[in-house]
Design a protein around this motif. Structure first.
Motif, PDB file in Angstrom:
ATOM      1  N   ASN A  24      38.962  45.458  33.272  1.00 31.06           N
ATOM      2  CA  ASN A  24      37.649  45.409  32.623  1.00 31.06           C
ATOM      3  C   ASN A  24      36.676  46.181  33.502  1.00 31.06           C
ATOM      4  O   ASN A  24      36.256  45.695  34.547  1.00 31.06           O
ATOM      5  N   HIS A  40      33.263  37.494  26.839  1.00 27.26           N
ATOM      6  CA  HIS A  40      33.240  37.519  28.305  1.00 27.26           C
ATOM      7  C   HIS A  40      32.052  36.695  28.795  1.00 27.26           C
ATOM      8  O   HIS A  40      30.994  36.691  28.152  1.00 27.26           O
ATOM      9  N   GLU A  81      29.893  37.218  30.913  1.00 28.74           N
ATOM     10  CA  GLU A  81      28.646  37.980  31.069  1.00 28.74           C
ATOM     11  C   GLU A  81      27.947  38.179  29.718  1.00 28.74           C
ATOM     12  O   GLU A  81      26.724  38.230  29.648  1.00 28.74           O
ATOM     13  N   GLU A  97      38.938  32.684  32.514  1.00 25.06           N
ATOM     14  CA  GLU A  97      38.160  33.225  33.623  1.00 25.06           C
ATOM     15  C   GLU A  97      37.115  32.208  34.059  1.00 25.06           C
ATOM     16  O   GLU A  97      36.037  32.114  33.446  1.00 25.06           O
ATOM     17  N   ALA A 130      34.542  32.068  39.607  1.00 24.67           N
ATOM     18  CA  ALA A 130      35.494  32.948  40.311  1.00 24.67           C
ATOM     19  C   ALA A 130      35.244  34.424  40.021  1.00 24.67           C
ATOM     20  O   ALA A 130      35.789  35.292  40.695  1.00 24.67           O
ATOM     21  N   GLY A 179      33.787  37.889  40.157  1.00 29.12           N
ATOM     22  CA  GLY A 179      32.981  38.723  41.057  1.00 29.12           C
ATOM     23  C   GLY A 179      32.558  38.021  42.332  1.00 29.12           C
ATOM     24  O   GLY A 179      31.737  38.540  43.083  1.00 29.12           O
ATOM     25  N   GLY A 187      39.288  36.554  37.463  1.00 29.75           N
ATOM     26  CA  GLY A 187      38.310  36.042  38.426  1.00 29.75           C
ATOM     27  C   GLY A 187      38.780  36.353  39.828  1.00 29.75           C
ATOM     28  O   GLY A 187      39.632  35.655  40.375  1.00 29.75           O
ATOM     29  N   SER A 188      38.240  37.473  40.390  1.00 30.20           N
ATOM     30  CA  SER A 188      38.560  37.876  41.761  1.00 30.20           C
ATOM     31  C   SER A 188      40.056  38.088  41.996  1.00 30.20           C
ATOM     32  O   SER A 188      40.578  37.788  43.073  1.00 30.20           O
ATOM     33  N   VAL A 233      41.183  41.947  35.152  1.00 27.60           N
ATOM     34  CA  VAL A 233      40.721  42.331  36.481  1.00 27.60           C
ATOM     35  C   VAL A 233      39.401  43.088  36.368  1.00 27.60           C
ATOM     36  O   VAL A 233      39.320  44.057  35.608  1.00 27.60           O
ATOM     37  N   GLY A 234      38.391  42.665  37.096  1.00 31.86           N
ATOM     38  CA  GLY A 234      37.098  43.344  37.060  1.00 31.86           C
ATOM     39  C   GLY A 234      36.978  44.316  38.220  1.00 31.86           C
ATOM     40  O   GLY A 234      37.483  45.441  38.172  1.00 31.86           O
ATOM     41  N   GLY A 235      36.332  43.888  39.292  1.00 28.16           N
ATOM     42  CA  GLY A 235      36.052  44.746  40.450  1.00 28.16           C
ATOM     43  C   GLY A 235      37.255  45.552  40.927  1.00 28.16           C
ATOM     44  O   GLY A 235      37.149  46.763  41.146  1.00 28.16           O
TER      45      GLY A 235
HETATM   46  P1  PGA Z   1      36.330  40.196  38.843  1.00 27.40           P
HETATM   47  O1  PGA Z   1      35.931  40.143  37.303  1.00 27.40           O
HETATM   48  O2  PGA Z   1      37.790  40.588  38.908  1.00 27.40           O
HETATM   49  O3  PGA Z   1      35.432  41.240  39.438  1.00 27.40           O
HETATM   50  O4  PGA Z   1      36.095  38.826  39.414  1.00 27.40           O
HETATM   51  C1  PGA Z   1      36.804  39.651  36.320  1.00 27.40           C
HETATM   52  C2  PGA Z   1      36.170  39.754  34.964  1.00 27.40           C
HETATM   53  O5  PGA Z   1      34.956  39.544  34.839  1.00 27.40           O
HETATM   54  O6  PGA Z   1      36.861  40.032  33.961  1.00 27.40           O
END
Ligand code: PGA
Length: 262
Positions: free
Chosen positions: A13, A105, A107, A175, A179, A181, A220-221, A241-243
């Motif tokens: 993501n 999501h 956010e 998520e 957790a 970010g 989440g991280s 997976v975000g970051g």
């Molecule tokens: P993260 O984000 O891996 O940066 O924690 C996950 C997400 O928001 O899908």
């Protein structure tokens, strides 16, 4: 290690990162890295979720060079078309060859006021337009304290699946908001506990077979150092997976987790 027949899915993501030129450069490098490593897409599916303005470029690259990497939108409108300024129809995503769309999501829920009911309407829109919804659920730190780990995600999923069409695929992403970010991932056992509680909800609302075949991801991280632990859990079928999905080496190591599952 997960011994079911569910094909694991590692999904990146990208959130509001990478413009269309950067997205092409990144995706090319990712594909090269995975090709170099002889990645077997049949064994682990890979999907990326770029910003809307990147999708056309991503589609062009994916189809011209026959990438096996799937892609999708980070959101869609509950409506098909019309006077909804700024919204993106599932029909448009579908026309671009997107296979997936992230829905609900945290956010979107937090900054755009998305309710469980709107999430359900978006799930219905995704199915109507031939997209697989990646339905995100998860509890905040306060929810965790007040209701324990699975009550809130289970309730969110129950409402969201109200919009799902029987017989059509869904992906669920657990998520925990605390957790995301934060650098503080859930433990593999925590993830398994909630994912194991979500699966019966899918079975109850979409049928036994869907309960068995639906992929439930953890997000989440997630990073290369913790992915193997999550993937060892019987009810965790991949990761959102975000970051780390913006870091080439990290993301390709996450995709190739089977090489470092011990
Ligand atoms: P993260 O984000 O891996 O940066 O924690 C996950 C997400 O928001 O899908």
């Amino acid at each position: 290690m997960n011994t079911t027949t569910r094909r694991p899915l590692i999904a990146g993501n990208w959130k509001m990162n990478l413009d269309h030129l950067q997205s092409i450069a990144f995706l090319q490098k990712l594909e090269w890295a995975l090709k170099d490593a002889n990645h077997d897409y049949g064994a682990v599916e890979v999907a990326v979720f770029p910003p809307f303005t990147d999708l056309r470029s991503v589609q062009t690259l994916v189809s011209a060079d026959k990438y096996e990497i799937a892609f999708g939108g980070q959101d869609l409108s509950a409506h098909d078309s019309g006077a909804y300024t700024g919204e993106i129809s599932g029909a448009f995503l579908s026309a671009l060859g997107a296979g997936y769309v992230i829905i609900g999501h945290s956010e979107r829920r937090q900054y755009h006021g998305e309710t469980d009911e709107l999430v359900a309407a978006k799930v219905a829109a995704a199915h109507k337009h031939g997209l697989v919804p990646v339905i995100c659920v998860g509890e905040t730190a306060e929810d965790l304290e007040e209701h324990g780990p699975s009550a809130v995600p289970v309730a969110q999923l129950r409402t969201a699946l109200g919009g799902a069409e029987q017989g059509k695929e869904v992906v669920v992403a657990y998520e925990p908001v605390w957790a995301i970010g934060s650098g503080q991932a859930a433990t593999a056992e925590q993830a398994e506990q909630v994912c194991a509680a979500l699966r019966p909800v899918v079975a109850e609302l979409l049928g036994e077979e869907a309960g068995e075949s639906t992929r439930v991801l953890y997000g989440g991280s997630v990073k290369s150092g913790n992915i193997a632990g999550f993937m060892r859990q019987p009810n965790v079928d991949g990761a959102l997976v975000g970051g780390a999905s913006l870091q080439l080496e990290e993301f390709s190591a996450i995709v190739r987790y089977q090489k470092h599952v011990v």
